[in-house]
Design a protein around this motif. Structure first.
Motif, PDB file in Angstrom:
ATOM      1  N   MET A 166       0.845  -1.197   0.000  1.00 35.28           N
ATOM      2  CA  MET A 166       0.000   0.000   0.000  1.00 35.28           C
ATOM      3  C   MET A 166       0.880   1.247   0.000  1.00 35.28           C
ATOM      4  SD  MET A 166      -2.750   1.204   2.900  1.00 35.28           S
ATOM      5  CE  MET A 166      -1.720   2.371   3.778  1.00 35.28           C
ATOM      6  N   SER A 167       0.605   2.173  -0.905  1.00 37.07           N
ATOM      7  CA  SER A 167       1.350   3.423  -0.925  1.00 37.07           C
ATOM      8  C   SER A 167       0.676   4.423   0.007  1.00 37.07           C
ATOM      9  CB  SER A 167       1.411   3.982  -2.344  1.00 37.07           C
ATOM     10  OG  SER A 167       0.109   4.251  -2.805  1.00 37.07           O
ATOM     11  N   ALA A 168       1.449   5.409   0.466  1.00 31.67           N
ATOM     12  CA  ALA A 168       0.927   6.382   1.421  1.00 31.67           C
ATOM     13  C   ALA A 168       0.095   7.444   0.713  1.00 31.67           C
ATOM     14  CB  ALA A 168       2.084   7.032   2.167  1.00 31.67           C
ATOM     15  N   THR A 169      -1.041   7.785   1.300  1.00 33.58           N
ATOM     16  CA  THR A 169      -1.856   8.889   0.789  1.00 33.58           C
ATOM     17  C   THR A 169      -2.312   9.722   1.977  1.00 33.58           C
ATOM     18  OG1 THR A 169      -3.874   7.561   0.914  1.00 33.58           O
ATOM     19  CG2 THR A 169      -2.711   7.566  -1.189  1.00 33.58           C
ATOM     20  N   GLN A 170      -2.772  10.920   1.690  1.00 34.90           N
ATOM     21  CA  GLN A 170      -3.203  11.824   2.754  1.00 34.90           C
ATOM     22  C   GLN A 170      -4.406  12.620   2.277  1.00 34.90           C
ATOM     23  OE1 GLN A 170      -0.115  13.995   5.113  1.00 34.90           O
ATOM     24  NE2 GLN A 170      -1.079  15.810   4.235  1.00 34.90           N
ATOM     25  N   PHE A 171      -5.373  12.812   3.164  1.00 31.44           N
ATOM     26  CA  PHE A 171      -6.517  13.627   2.791  1.00 31.44           C
ATOM     27  C   PHE A 171      -6.964  14.451   3.993  1.00 31.44           C
ATOM     28  CE2 PHE A 171      -8.271   9.589   4.281  1.00 31.44           C
ATOM     29  CZ  PHE A 171      -9.326   9.968   5.098  1.00 31.44           C
ATOM     30  N   GLU A 172      -7.755  15.488   3.694  1.00 29.93           N
ATOM     31  CA  GLU A 172      -8.268  16.392   4.722  1.00 29.93           C
ATOM     32  C   GLU A 172      -9.708  16.012   5.051  1.00 29.93           C
ATOM     33  OE1 GLU A 172      -9.526  21.094   4.964  1.00 29.93           O
ATOM     34  OE2 GLU A 172      -7.916  20.502   3.580  1.00 29.93           O
ATOM     35  N   LEU A 207      -1.780  14.647  17.645  1.00 30.07           N
ATOM     36  CA  LEU A 207      -1.545  13.504  16.765  1.00 30.07           C
ATOM     37  C   LEU A 207      -2.154  12.251  17.378  1.00 30.07           C
ATOM     38  CD1 LEU A 207       2.291  14.037  16.137  1.00 30.07           C
ATOM     39  CD2 LEU A 207       0.501  14.411  14.428  1.00 30.07           C
ATOM     40  N   SER A 208      -2.601  11.321  16.520  1.00 29.87           N
ATOM     41  CA  SER A 208      -3.098  10.037  17.018  1.00 29.87           C
ATOM     42  C   SER A 208      -2.957   8.978  15.937  1.00 29.87           C
ATOM     43  CB  SER A 208      -4.568  10.155  17.440  1.00 29.87           C
ATOM     44  OG  SER A 208      -5.063   8.906  17.907  1.00 29.87           O
ATOM     45  N   PHE A 209      -2.421   7.815  16.301  1.00 30.83           N
ATOM     46  CA  PHE A 209      -2.384   6.666  15.401  1.00 30.83           C
ATOM     47  C   PHE A 209      -3.638   5.828  15.618  1.00 30.83           C
ATOM     48  CE2 PHE A 209       2.270   7.392  15.466  1.00 30.83           C
ATOM     49  CZ  PHE A 209       2.537   7.312  14.099  1.00 30.83           C
ATOM     50  N   SER A 210      -4.156   5.240  14.538  1.00 31.64           N
ATOM     51  CA  SER A 210      -5.281   4.313  14.663  1.00 31.64           C
ATOM     52  C   SER A 210      -4.813   3.029  15.334  1.00 31.64           C
ATOM     53  CB  SER A 210      -5.871   4.011  13.282  1.00 31.64           C
ATOM     54  OG  SER A 210      -4.894   3.401  12.449  1.00 31.64           O
ATOM     55  N   CYS A 211      -5.770   2.250  15.849  1.00 30.26           N
ATOM     56  CA  CYS A 211      -5.433   1.060  16.625  1.00 30.26           C
ATOM     57  C   CYS A 211      -4.664   0.024  15.818  1.00 30.26           C
ATOM     58  CB  CYS A 211      -6.697   0.439  17.219  1.00 30.26           C
ATOM     59  SG  CYS A 211      -7.959   0.000  15.970  1.00 30.26           S
ATOM     60  N   LYS A 244      -7.669  22.416  10.494  1.00 32.09           N
ATOM     61  CA  LYS A 244      -7.879  21.252   9.634  1.00 32.09           C
ATOM     62  C   LYS A 244      -7.493  19.971  10.368  1.00 32.09           C
ATOM     63  CE  LYS A 244      -6.525  23.879   5.459  1.00 32.09           C
ATOM     64  NZ  LYS A 244      -7.766  23.834   4.683  1.00 32.09           N
ATOM     65  N   VAL A 245      -8.097  18.878   9.946  1.00 34.34           N
ATOM     66  CA  VAL A 245      -7.673  17.557  10.403  1.00 34.34           C
ATOM     67  C   VAL A 245      -7.294  16.747   9.167  1.00 34.34           C
ATOM     68  CG1 VAL A 245      -8.289  15.440  11.624  1.00 34.34           C
ATOM     69  CG2 VAL A 245      -9.233  17.626  12.386  1.00 34.34           C
ATOM     70  N   PHE A 246      -6.058  16.265   9.151  1.00 36.32           N
ATOM     71  CA  PHE A 246      -5.582  15.448   8.046  1.00 36.32           C
ATOM     72  C   PHE A 246      -5.479  13.991   8.493  1.00 36.32           C
ATOM     73  CE2 PHE A 246      -4.018  19.678   7.059  1.00 36.32           C
ATOM     74  CZ  PHE A 246      -4.261  19.788   5.690  1.00 36.32           C
ATOM     75  N   ILE A 247      -5.809  13.087   7.598  1.00 35.92           N
ATOM     76  CA  ILE A 247      -5.630  11.661   7.838  1.00 35.92           C
ATOM     77  C   ILE A 247      -4.588  11.151   6.854  1.00 35.92           C
ATOM     78  CG2 ILE A 247      -6.712   9.382   7.951  1.00 35.92           C
ATOM     79  CD1 ILE A 247      -7.823  11.371  10.010  1.00 35.92           C
ATOM     80  N   ARG A 248      -3.501  10.649   7.391  1.00 33.49           N
ATOM     81  CA  ARG A 248      -2.458  10.056   6.544  1.00 33.49           C
ATOM     82  C   ARG A 248      -2.588   8.543   6.602  1.00 33.49           C
ATOM     83  NH1 ARG A 248       1.881  11.589   3.795  1.00 33.49           N
ATOM     84  NH2 ARG A 248       3.456   9.992   3.358  1.00 33.49           N
ATOM     85  N   GLU A 249      -2.709   7.927   5.439  1.00 36.06           N
ATOM     86  CA  GLU A 249      -2.737   6.474   5.341  1.00 36.06           C
ATOM     87  C   GLU A 249      -1.303   6.008   5.128  1.00 36.06           C
ATOM     88  OE1 GLU A 249      -5.464   5.551   2.203  1.00 36.06           O
ATOM     89  OE2 GLU A 249      -7.206   6.277   3.313  1.00 36.06           O
ATOM     90  N   LEU A 250      -0.779   5.268   6.100  1.00 37.52           N
ATOM     91  CA  LEU A 250       0.636   4.917   6.086  1.00 37.52           C
ATOM     92  C   LEU A 250       0.918   3.722   5.179  1.00 37.52           C
ATOM     93  CD1 LEU A 250       1.447   5.166   9.909  1.00 37.52           C
ATOM     94  CD2 LEU A 250       1.641   6.937   8.181  1.00 37.52           C
ATOM     95  N   ALA A 251       2.004   3.802   4.436  1.00 35.50           N
ATOM     96  CA  ALA A 251       2.486   2.645   3.682  1.00 35.50           C
ATOM     97  C   ALA A 251       2.937   1.575   4.677  1.00 35.50           C
ATOM     98  CB  ALA A 251       3.639   3.052   2.770  1.00 35.50           C
ATOM     99  N   ASP A 252       3.025   0.339   4.233  1.00 32.78           N
ATOM    100  CA  ASP A 252       3.255  -0.796   5.138  1.00 32.78           C
ATOM    101  C   ASP A 252       4.475  -0.623   6.041  1.00 32.78           C
ATOM    102  OD1 ASP A 252       1.025  -1.998   4.146  1.00 32.78           O
ATOM    103  OD2 ASP A 252       2.099  -3.201   2.658  1.00 32.78           O
ATOM    104  N   THR A 253       5.557  -0.083   5.507  1.00 36.45           N
ATOM    105  CA  THR A 253       6.794   0.033   6.296  1.00 36.45           C
ATOM    106  C   THR A 253       7.111   1.482   6.684  1.00 36.45           C
ATOM    107  OG1 THR A 253       8.130   0.194   4.282  1.00 36.45           O
ATOM    108  CG2 THR A 253       7.777  -2.015   5.200  1.00 36.45           C
ATOM    109  N   GLU A 254       6.143   2.372   6.463  1.00 37.59           N
ATOM    110  CA  GLU A 254       6.402   3.814   6.649  1.00 37.59           C
ATOM    111  C   GLU A 254       6.818   4.178   8.075  1.00 37.59           C
ATOM    112  OE1 GLU A 254       3.989   7.962   5.770  1.00 37.59           O
ATOM    113  OE2 GLU A 254       3.457   6.143   4.692  1.00 37.59           O
ATOM    114  N   ALA A 255       6.216   3.516   9.066  1.00 33.39           N
ATOM    115  CA  ALA A 255       6.511   3.837  10.471  1.00 33.39           C
ATOM    116  C   ALA A 255       7.383   2.776  11.122  1.00 33.39           C
ATOM    117  CB  ALA A 255       5.215   3.993  11.264  1.00 33.39           C
ATOM    118  N   LYS A 256       7.968   1.912  10.311  1.00 31.94           N
ATOM    119  CA  LYS A 256       8.811   0.847  10.860  1.00 31.94           C
ATOM    120  C   LYS A 256      10.152   1.427  11.253  1.00 31.94           C
ATOM    121  CE  LYS A 256       9.504  -4.040  10.081  1.00 31.94           C
ATOM    122  NZ  LYS A 256       9.377  -5.163   9.137  1.00 31.94           N
TER     123      LYS A 256
END
Length: 350
Positions: A1-7, A303-307, A333-345
């Motif tokens: 999964m590639s990273a995307t971000q939306f507001e 900031l908050s990470f999803s479970c 604004k509130v942004f939601i970043r969808e993390l790539a699989d290894t993005e936060a590794k």
């Protein structure tokens, strides 16, 4: 999964104080605001997310958290109250009232304790598994600026660079034995540890590691400290602090407050958000920055990470460093970043 971000669409109308993902539903998000509301979103129900409901308060809301399930929330703020919110019906009830603004509220699922920290220099401790018990009060040496917890510990970062660490099981036992005295009674309890901040300036945020091993704290002066609970000399020798959220402007090193910290629930890395509008990811064990994101349009407030660790919520609004008295339209604004699989590794190797 590639990273995307939306507001997120339908953002609050005034500064954001807190964003919190639900403990079990990765797309359920609470946002607390100075516009006197708590907002509940489904971040992925449709493009831009869906605002499910808004819960009005009497004064600016400074913090919010989920409770025993994803339909229960607790809030606190400048009305001095600690409130329970039924997210399905919208019903609100006051659990306790401090004598000044309430900065933080956290819930421990392992002990059923709800804990609030107020500028009246007290904690209120509620044992939710036994409603008959009135909340207990812990007197603190100074104002709490940020609180965070693990499965077993509560960390309270205060003014005067003081830091207390409490044993949650011990607090639960004390309250269970204390009866149902009204009004809220003072709990005579010694912290498990007393510490002094590793940083020279005021603490802005504290966040605990998901593995129950320690915590990170940040200051108004562009620094983050990483520390471990284990009091052994070997473990304490690992603690360190580092500079961050700074930039050179016209040859001058401009320093920004680090307003927000959040640990990734799976990888144990952490994100920091600053007054410079920057979010960075860090590997606290390897002492390395993993990545830094493109600057957001204003100061990062929360900031908050999803479970499941797949999403990062970023609450953006003008901060103290922006000087402006009024919040400009469209800056909150509130942004939601969808993390790539290894993005936060974390980083591998030395």
């Amino acid at each position: 999964m590639s990273a995307t971000q939306f507001e997120l669409s339908q953002a609050p109308s005034d500064a954001i104080s807190s964003v919190k993902f639900a403990p079990n539903t990765p797309t359920r998000l609470l946002v607390a605001s100075w516009d006197k509301n708590v907002y509940l979103y489904d971040t992925h129900a449709e493009e831009g997310g869906t605002l499910l409901q808004k819960y009005e308060h009497r004064a600016p809301v400074l913090d919010v958290c989920f409770g025993r399930d994803d339909n229960e929330a607790f809030s606190c703020g400048l009305d001095w109250d600690v409130r329970r919110i039924d997210l399905q019906t919208g019903a609100q009830s006051v659990l306790s009232t401090h004598t000044s603004g309430v900065r933080n509220v956290v819930y421990s699922s392992t002990t059923s304790l709800l804990i609030s920290g107020s500028w009246d220099s007290t904690l209120h401790i509620h044992l939710l598994s036994s409603p008959a018990h009135s909340p207990a009060t812990i007197q603190l040496p100074s104002k709490p600026f940020s609180i965070s917890l693990t499965a077993t510990k509560l960390v309270v970062a205060m003014a005067s660079r003081a830091l207390h660490i409490y044993d949650l099981k011990g607090l639960q036992m004390l309250i269970s034995q204390s009866g149902t005295t009204q009004p809220p009674h003072i709990l005579q309890v010694e912290p498990w540890q007393r510490r002094e901040s590793s940083m020279k300036f005021m603490t802005r945020a504290v966040s605990c590691m998901p593995n129950d091993a320690g915590y990170a704290s940040s200051s108004i002066e562009g620094r983050i400290a990483v520390e471990w609970f284990d009091p052994s000399a070997e473990s304490q020798s690992r603690k360190y602090a580092f500079k961050c959220h700074r930039q050179a402007i016209d040859g001058v090193d401009v320093v920004y407050p680090v307003n927000a910290l959040a640990f990734h629930p799976i990888h144990g890395t952490f994100a920091s958000g600053g007054g410079d509008g920057v979010v960075a990811l860090w590997d606290g064990v390897a002492k390395r920055r993993i990545r830094q994101y493109q600057r957001f349009p204003a100061s990062v407030a929360s900031l908050s990470f999803s479970c499941n660790g797949k999403y990062l919520a970023v609450g953006v609004s003008p901060g103290f460093e922006d000087v402006e008295e009024d919040t400009a339209d469209g800056v909150v604004k509130v942004f939601i970043r969808e993390l790539a699989d290894t993005e936060a590794k974390g980083k591998t190797g030395k």
